[in-house]
Design a protein around this motif. Structure first.
Motif, PDB file in Angstrom:
ATOM      1  N   PRO A  43       8.247  -3.531   7.355  1.00  0.00           N
ATOM      2  CA  PRO A  43       9.452  -4.232   7.806  1.00  0.00           C
ATOM      3  C   PRO A  43      10.721  -3.379   7.765  1.00  0.00           C
ATOM      4  O   PRO A  43      11.624  -3.573   8.577  1.00  0.00           O
ATOM      5  CB  PRO A  43       9.553  -5.406   6.827  1.00  0.00           C
ATOM      6  CG  PRO A  43       8.166  -5.620   6.349  1.00  0.00           C
ATOM      7  CD  PRO A  43       7.553  -4.267   6.297  1.00  0.00           C
ATOM      8  N   ASP A  44      10.792  -2.440   6.819  1.00  0.00           N
ATOM      9  CA  ASP A  44      11.967  -1.561   6.719  1.00  0.00           C
ATOM     10  C   ASP A  44      11.641  -0.129   7.130  1.00  0.00           C
ATOM     11  O   ASP A  44      12.254   0.826   6.634  1.00  0.00           O
ATOM     12  CB  ASP A  44      12.500  -1.570   5.276  1.00  0.00           C
ATOM     13  CG  ASP A  44      13.055  -2.933   4.884  1.00  0.00           C
ATOM     14  OD1 ASP A  44      13.502  -3.670   5.782  1.00  0.00           O
ATOM     15  OD2 ASP A  44      13.025  -3.258   3.682  1.00  0.00           O
ATOM     16  N   GLN A  45      10.657   0.004   8.020  1.00  0.00           N
ATOM     17  CA  GLN A  45      10.185   1.318   8.478  1.00  0.00           C
ATOM     18  C   GLN A  45       9.445   2.041   7.345  1.00  0.00           C
ATOM     19  O   GLN A  45       9.303   1.526   6.246  1.00  0.00           O
ATOM     20  CB  GLN A  45      11.344   2.164   9.017  1.00  0.00           C
ATOM     21  CG  GLN A  45      12.151   1.475  10.113  1.00  0.00           C
ATOM     22  CD  GLN A  45      11.297   0.998  11.285  1.00  0.00           C
ATOM     23  OE1 GLN A  45      10.444   1.729  11.746  1.00  0.00           O
ATOM     24  NE2 GLN A  45      11.541  -0.222  11.759  1.00  0.00           N
ATOM     25  N   ALA A  46       8.997   3.256   7.610  1.00  0.00           N
ATOM     26  CA  ALA A  46       8.099   3.955   6.689  1.00  0.00           C
ATOM     27  C   ALA A  46       8.746   4.296   5.355  1.00  0.00           C
ATOM     28  O   ALA A  46       8.050   4.498   4.352  1.00  0.00           O
ATOM     29  CB  ALA A  46       7.575   5.228   7.344  1.00  0.00           C
ATOM     30  N   ASP A  47      10.097   4.381   5.306  1.00  0.00           N
ATOM     31  CA  ASP A  47      10.747   4.723   4.041  1.00  0.00           C
ATOM     32  C   ASP A  47      10.950   3.503   3.149  1.00  0.00           C
ATOM     33  O   ASP A  47      11.442   3.624   2.027  1.00  0.00           O
ATOM     34  CB  ASP A  47      12.090   5.419   4.299  1.00  0.00           C
ATOM     35  CG  ASP A  47      13.027   4.581   5.153  1.00  0.00           C
ATOM     36  OD1 ASP A  47      12.550   3.588   5.745  1.00  0.00           O
ATOM     37  OD2 ASP A  47      14.221   4.920   5.233  1.00  0.00           O
ATOM     38  N   GLY A  48      10.556   2.313   3.630  1.00  0.00           N
ATOM     39  CA  GLY A  48      10.609   1.110   2.798  1.00  0.00           C
ATOM     40  C   GLY A  48       9.213   0.729   2.329  1.00  0.00           C
ATOM     41  O   GLY A  48       8.277   1.529   2.381  1.00  0.00           O
ATOM     42  N   ARG A  49       9.055  -0.508   1.897  1.00  0.00           N
ATOM     43  CA  ARG A  49       7.739  -0.972   1.463  1.00  0.00           C
ATOM     44  C   ARG A  49       6.795  -1.084   2.662  1.00  0.00           C
ATOM     45  O   ARG A  49       7.205  -1.473   3.750  1.00  0.00           O
ATOM     46  CB  ARG A  49       7.848  -2.334   0.776  1.00  0.00           C
ATOM     47  CG  ARG A  49       8.732  -2.353  -0.451  1.00  0.00           C
ATOM     48  CD  ARG A  49       8.516  -3.641  -1.209  1.00  0.00           C
ATOM     49  NE  ARG A  49       9.572  -3.904  -2.191  1.00  0.00           N
ATOM     50  CZ  ARG A  49       9.502  -4.831  -3.135  1.00  0.00           C
ATOM     51  NH1 ARG A  49       8.423  -5.595  -3.223  1.00  0.00           N
ATOM     52  NH2 ARG A  49      10.493  -5.013  -3.984  1.00  0.00           N
ATOM     53  N   VAL A  50       5.534  -0.770   2.428  1.00  0.00           N
ATOM     54  CA  VAL A  50       4.519  -0.820   3.486  1.00  0.00           C
ATOM     55  C   VAL A  50       3.372  -1.701   3.003  1.00  0.00           C
ATOM     56  O   VAL A  50       2.983  -1.648   1.824  1.00  0.00           O
ATOM     57  CB  VAL A  50       3.998   0.591   3.823  1.00  0.00           C
ATOM     58  CG1 VAL A  50       3.000   0.534   4.973  1.00  0.00           C
ATOM     59  CG2 VAL A  50       5.167   1.517   4.182  1.00  0.00           C
ATOM     60  N   VAL A  89       0.830  -1.204   0.000  1.00  0.00           N
ATOM     61  CA  VAL A  89       0.000   0.000   0.000  1.00  0.00           C
ATOM     62  C   VAL A  89       0.866   1.258   0.000  1.00  0.00           C
ATOM     63  O   VAL A  89       2.087   1.203   0.166  1.00  0.00           O
ATOM     64  CB  VAL A  89      -0.950   0.023   1.223  1.00  0.00           C
ATOM     65  CG1 VAL A  89      -1.954  -1.111   1.157  1.00  0.00           C
ATOM     66  CG2 VAL A  89      -0.164  -0.008   2.541  1.00  0.00           C
ATOM     67  N   LYS A  90       0.183   2.354  -0.177  1.00  0.00           N
ATOM     68  CA  LYS A  90       0.831   3.670  -0.165  1.00  0.00           C
ATOM     69  C   LYS A  90       0.220   4.501   0.958  1.00  0.00           C
ATOM     70  O   LYS A  90      -0.995   4.493   1.156  1.00  0.00           O
ATOM     71  CB  LYS A  90       0.606   4.359  -1.518  1.00  0.00           C
ATOM     72  CG  LYS A  90       1.361   5.664  -1.696  1.00  0.00           C
ATOM     73  CD  LYS A  90       1.135   6.191  -3.126  1.00  0.00           C
ATOM     74  CE  LYS A  90       1.891   7.491  -3.358  1.00  0.00           C
ATOM     75  NZ  LYS A  90       1.675   7.999  -4.742  1.00  0.00           N
ATOM     76  N   LEU A  91       1.073   5.200   1.701  1.00  0.00           N
ATOM     77  CA  LEU A  91       0.612   6.016   2.819  1.00  0.00           C
ATOM     78  C   LEU A  91       0.559   7.487   2.434  1.00  0.00           C
ATOM     79  O   LEU A  91       1.362   7.950   1.626  1.00  0.00           O
ATOM     80  CB  LEU A  91       1.545   5.847   4.019  1.00  0.00           C
ATOM     81  CG  LEU A  91       1.762   4.421   4.542  1.00  0.00           C
ATOM     82  CD1 LEU A  91       2.741   4.440   5.720  1.00  0.00           C
ATOM     83  CD2 LEU A  91       0.442   3.786   4.944  1.00  0.00           C
ATOM     84  N   PRO A  92      -0.357   8.230   3.042  1.00  0.00           N
ATOM     85  CA  PRO A  92      -0.379   9.677   2.799  1.00  0.00           C
ATOM     86  C   PRO A  92       0.791  10.348   3.524  1.00  0.00           C
ATOM     87  O   PRO A  92       1.443   9.742   4.385  1.00  0.00           O
ATOM     88  CB  PRO A  92      -1.718  10.107   3.410  1.00  0.00           C
ATOM     89  CG  PRO A  92      -1.962   9.105   4.497  1.00  0.00           C
ATOM     90  CD  PRO A  92      -1.405   7.808   3.980  1.00  0.00           C
ATOM     91  N   ALA A  93       1.049  11.591   3.177  1.00  0.00           N
ATOM     92  CA  ALA A  93       2.121  12.345   3.843  1.00  0.00           C
ATOM     93  C   ALA A  93       1.808  12.498   5.327  1.00  0.00           C
ATOM     94  O   ALA A  93       0.645  12.591   5.725  1.00  0.00           O
ATOM     95  CB  ALA A  93       2.269  13.723   3.190  1.00  0.00           C
TER      96      ALA A  93
END
Length: 324
Positions: free
Chosen positions: A284-291, A233-237
C-alpha cells in the motif's frame, strides 16, 4: 442557426429534471411517489417523511473528507490503538459462546467478526445519530450521487416496511450507514441476519444480530475459514515490483512466492501447505513501506470497504485478539 437552436431546445426538454432544479420539499414529494410506486406501504411513507429535514452538515461532511493521505504506519495506531485491542480481547471472551455458535454456522472465524465490529463502530459506541431518512434524502437531493442515494433510501424504506426497526430508531451516519456493523441499507437487505431467532434483524441494538449479519456478509462474499487473511512479508533485494498488485493474474502460490525469495517478515520461510493457497503481493505504501501477501479472505474484506488500510486494520486487530 435556427436548426441549432431548435436542436438545443429539444435536448433541454428531453433532459431529466435534476435534484437541484427543485426545492427540498418538492424533491421529497418525488421520493414519496417513487416509494409508493415501488410498493412501500403508504403508512410507512407517511411516517418516514413526516418530519424529514435537509441536513447541510451531511453534505459538508461528504465534501470535506480528509485529503491528507496517512501512511500505513500512521494509520494503524489510530485505527487500532492499544485500548481498542484490549477491549476487543475482553469482548471476544465475554461473547465467546455466541460468537463461536455464529462463527460455526456461517464459516467465519469469530476474531474477524469482533475486529470488524471494533473498527467500524468501536464495538457499537459510534454508530451515527442522523435520521437515516434525513441523511439519505439530503444526499440524494444534493445530487452528486443522486441515483446511488435514492436507491439506498428505497432500501431503507423497505427495511422499515418489513418491521425490523421503527422510523425514530433508524439512526446512522451522515451517509446512511447504519447500526453497529455500519451497513448501508442495501447491504442490510442483502446480508442482515437474525442471530437470536426473534424474527427481526436488529443491527442497532442486538449483538447476536450484529455478529450474524457481519458473518453472513463475509460468508456470502466468499470467506473461507480454513485460512486467515494473509501476512506481512519481507522481500529480497532488487525485487521486481511489477508483479505487485491485487489483480487477477498476479496471484501465485506460496511455493511460487518462496522461489522468488519472499519470506515471512521475520525471515523464516513461508508456510508449506498441503493444499497451497493463492496469494497476491500488495504494498500500500510502495516497496519502502510494509509489504503483504494476501489471500482471498482479504479480498472479501475489500468488498466490505474498498480501502487497503481498512482491510489491514481489521486484519491487524483480528490477529492481535488471539495471537498476542
Amino acid at each position: 442557426m435556427k436548426k441549432l437552436l431548435l436542436a438545443a431546445l429539444s435536448l433541454t426538454l428531453a433532459s431529466p429534471v435534476f435534484a437541484q432544479d427543485k426545492d427540498f420539499d418538492q424533491y421529497v414529494e418525488s421520493l414519496k411517489e417513487q416509494a409508493l410506486q415501488q410498493g412501500i406501504s403508504e403508512s410507512i411513507v407517511t411516517q418516514a417523511f413526516a418530519d424529514v429535514n435537509y441536513k447541510p452538515r451531511a453534505v459538508k461532511a461528504d465534501r470535506n473528507q480528509p485529503e491528507k493521505k496517512l501512511t500505513l504506519d500512521e494509520y494503524i495506531p489510530r485505527a487500532v490503538p492499544e485500548w481498542k485491542v484490549k477491549q476487543a480481547k475482553e469482548l471476544y471472551k465475554k461473547h465467546q459462546a455466541e460468537l463461536t455458535r455464529i462463527g460455526e454456522e456461517y464459516g467465519v472465524q469469530p476474531r474477524f467478526i469482533v475486529a470488524l465490529w471494533g473498527v467500524e463502530s468501536n464495538f457499537g459506541k459510534f454508530t451515527g445519530n442522523y435520521s437515516v431518512v434525513d441523511a439519505l434524502s439530503t444526499m440524494a437531493y444534493d445530487g452528486r450521487r443522486e441515483a446511488f442515494f435514492r436507491k439506498e433510501l428505497m432500501s431503507a424504506l423497505t427495511i422499515l416496511d418489513q418491521g425490523h426497526i421503527k422510523v425514530d430508531d433508524m439512526k446512522g451516519s451522515w451517509a446512511g450507514a447504519m447500526g453497529q456493523c455500519q451497513f448501508m441499507p442495501s447491504s442490510f437487505i442483502n446480508f442482515a441476519a437474525d442471530g437470536n431467532g426473534d424474527g427481526k434483524k436488529d443491527i442497532w441494538n442486538t449483538k447476536a444480530d450484529v455478529f450474524a449479519s457481519t458473518a453472513n456478509y463475509l460468508s456470502q462474499s466468499g470467506w473461507n475459514d480454513a485460512y486467515t487473511w494473509g501476512r506481512q512479508v519481507k522481500l529480497p533485494a532488487n525485487f521486481d515490483m511489477n508483479i505487485e498488485g491485487r489483480v487477477e493474474g498476479k496471484q501465485k502460490s506460496l511455493a511460487e512466492w518462496s522461489k522468488l525469495g519472499v519470506t515471512r517478515f521475520d525471515g523464516r520461510p513461508l508456510p508449506k501447505l498441503d493444499n497451497d493457497i493463492e496469494a497476491w503481493l500488495t504494498a500500500p505504501d510502495q516497496a519502502d513501506g510494509r509489504v503483504f501477501l494476501v489471500y482471498n479472505n482479504y479480498n472479501v474484506l475489500m468488498k466490505w470497504n474498498r480501502s487497503y488500510y481498512f482491510a489491514l486494520a481489521v486484519s491487524h486487530l483480528a490477529d492481535r485478539i488471539v495471537f498476542d
